[in-house]
Design an enzyme around this catalytic site. Sequence first.
Site, mmCIF file in Angstrom:
data_model
loop_
_atom_site.group_PDB
_atom_site.id
_atom_site.type_symbol
_atom_site.label_atom_id
_atom_site.label_comp_id
_atom_site.label_asym_id
_atom_site.label_seq_id
_atom_site.Cartn_x
_atom_site.Cartn_y
_atom_site.Cartn_z
ATOM 1 N N HIS A 176 0.867 -1.194 0.000
ATOM 2 C CA HIS A 176 0.000 0.000 0.000
ATOM 3 C C HIS A 176 0.899 1.238 0.000
ATOM 4 C CE1 HIS A 176 -3.692 2.273 1.199
ATOM 5 N NE2 HIS A 176 -2.850 3.007 1.912
ATOM 6 N N ASP A 195 1.183 5.386 -0.030
ATOM 7 C CA ASP A 195 0.439 6.591 0.338
ATOM 8 C C ASP A 195 1.040 7.822 -0.339
ATOM 9 O OD1 ASP A 195 -1.580 5.666 2.276
ATOM 10 O OD2 ASP A 195 0.177 4.968 3.373
ATOM 11 N N MET A 247 -3.820 10.712 -1.958
ATOM 12 C CA MET A 247 -4.370 11.772 -1.100
ATOM 13 C C MET A 247 -3.953 13.090 -1.734
ATOM 14 S SD MET A 247 -3.542 9.925 2.509
ATOM 15 C CE MET A 247 -2.489 8.697 1.729
ATOM 16 N N MET A 271 -11.329 5.075 5.671
ATOM 17 C CA MET A 271 -10.275 5.597 6.547
ATOM 18 C C MET A 271 -10.742 5.519 8.002
ATOM 19 S SD MET A 271 -7.801 6.297 4.599
ATOM 20 C CE MET A 271 -6.709 6.996 5.845
ATOM 21 N N ASP A 298 -7.965 1.564 6.688
ATOM 22 C CA ASP A 298 -6.630 2.169 6.736
ATOM 23 C C ASP A 298 -6.565 3.197 7.861
ATOM 24 O OD1 ASP A 298 -4.182 3.337 6.162
ATOM 25 O OD2 ASP A 298 -4.750 4.059 4.171
#
Length: 231
Positions: A45, A47, A80, A149, A184
């Site tokens: 994963h 980010d 993000m 989230m 997450d």
Amino acid sequence: MSPRDRILALRNEKGVILPSLLMCDFGNLEREIRALEEAGVKALHLDVMDGVFVPNLTYGLPIVEAIRRLTDLPIDVHLMIQNPNQYLAAFVDTGADCITFHVEAEPESGPLLEQLQKSQVASGLVINPQTPVAAVEPFLPLCDLLLVMSVNAGFGGQAFQPVALDKLRDLRLKSSSDLILEVDGGVNLDTVASCVQAGGQWLVVGSAIFKHQDYKSAIQELQQTAFGDST
Ligand code: DX5
Ligand code: ZN
């Protein structure tokens, strides 16, 4: 096999723990990836933060491309960023297998999800803790995965927000059984079992893996706590 098919194949796994590489040693990226491969992880994963959509700046295209060159593991990219539309094609070109972006950054998410589907990349939306499930509901049929989230996007090491559990339960009821539910933020030995009980299938874990020297035993312990085994 297309990137999307690699992700959909993981749907049949009993449960998947995905290390979030936010806290890994970027000075020794290759060594870190090998350690995770040896620990038996099934996907990574990543980010990506732009310092605008969230008040933190991490890494972008070159690091995702570099990680792609270092491993055959499926790569799950969590964007993000503001204006995901602007960078979506470039992230597809990195060779990522799954790309998710925040519904808060693109409330009219349909066209971008369709673009990802056409590119044979698995697609999904992300919702922050304060965003209601209603914001993603119209787009569920276009998603392979929904990322809930359990902290406000932006930083590792935050405390788990139980509102995520209600959302997982709600989403499981409202979606097809094909939709992968991912959680997450703040997932650790204390919270992982409740995530699974609420319907979480993919569990993103940052600090609860990377604060340990031995990733393999940290992951096995999470696996045992979450699913009652270490496979
Ligand atoms: C937060 C990131 C997470 C985070 C997880 O915005 O999306 O992936 O790094 O880290 P922990 O497990 O420490 O909350
Ligand atoms: Zn993430």
